[in-house]
Design a protein around this motif. Structure first.
Motif, PDB file in Angstrom:
ATOM      1  N   SER A  21      -3.277  11.323   0.295  1.00 19.02           N
ATOM      2  CA  SER A  21      -3.138  10.501  -0.909  1.00 19.02           C
ATOM      3  C   SER A  21      -2.671   9.077  -0.587  1.00 19.02           C
ATOM      4  CB  SER A  21      -2.130  11.163  -1.852  1.00 19.02           C
ATOM      5  OG  SER A  21      -1.662  10.253  -2.809  1.00 19.02           O
ATOM      6  N   ARG A  22      -3.376   8.108  -1.135  1.00 17.18           N
ATOM      7  CA  ARG A  22      -2.995   6.700  -0.955  1.00 17.18           C
ATOM      8  C   ARG A  22      -1.634   6.428  -1.595  1.00 17.18           C
ATOM      9  NH1 ARG A  22      -6.757   1.520  -2.085  1.00 17.18           N
ATOM     10  NH2 ARG A  22      -7.882   2.618  -0.473  1.00 17.18           N
ATOM     11  N   GLU A  58      -6.646   8.140   4.283  1.00 20.93           N
ATOM     12  CA  GLU A  58      -7.093   8.484   2.935  1.00 20.93           C
ATOM     13  C   GLU A  58      -8.433   9.214   2.979  1.00 20.93           C
ATOM     14  OE1 GLU A  58      -8.089   6.443  -1.385  1.00 20.93           O
ATOM     15  OE2 GLU A  58      -7.688   5.145   0.323  1.00 20.93           O
ATOM     16  N   TYR A  93       1.057   7.645   0.641  1.00 22.02           N
ATOM     17  CA  TYR A  93       1.194   6.740   1.792  1.00 22.02           C
ATOM     18  C   TYR A  93       2.024   5.511   1.404  1.00 22.02           C
ATOM     19  CZ  TYR A  93       0.195   3.674   5.672  1.00 22.02           C
ATOM     20  OH  TYR A  93       0.335   2.832   6.748  1.00 22.02           O
TER      21      TYR A  93
END
Length: 68
Positions: A27-28, A22, A31
């Motif tokens: 992008s979290r 991140e 993920y």
């Protein structure tokens, strides 16, 4: 079926956590979507290859469900 198992192996091998990914600009939410096995775009695969300095086969693999 596309499996993201190679991604998690590659991250472990390179000592890269989801937090570090991140911080590198990934992008979290994407993920977490990958963790759930959802499909992602080729742009996302490209971004992962660039960030992790690896090949597509280090991110995804195809598993033929009919042969299992």
């Amino acid at each position: 079926m596309i499996s993201y198992t190679p991604l998690f192996r590659t991250m472990k091998k390179k000592h890269i956590t989801s937090y570090r990914l991140e911080k590198m600009g990934f992008s979290r939410a994407t993920y977490y979507s990958i963790q759930k096995g959802n499909s992602v775009s080729t742009n996302t695969i490209n971004q992962l290859c660039k960030l992790l300095e690896c090949n597509v086969t280090d991110i995804i693999e195809y598993i033929d469900e009919d042969k299992e």
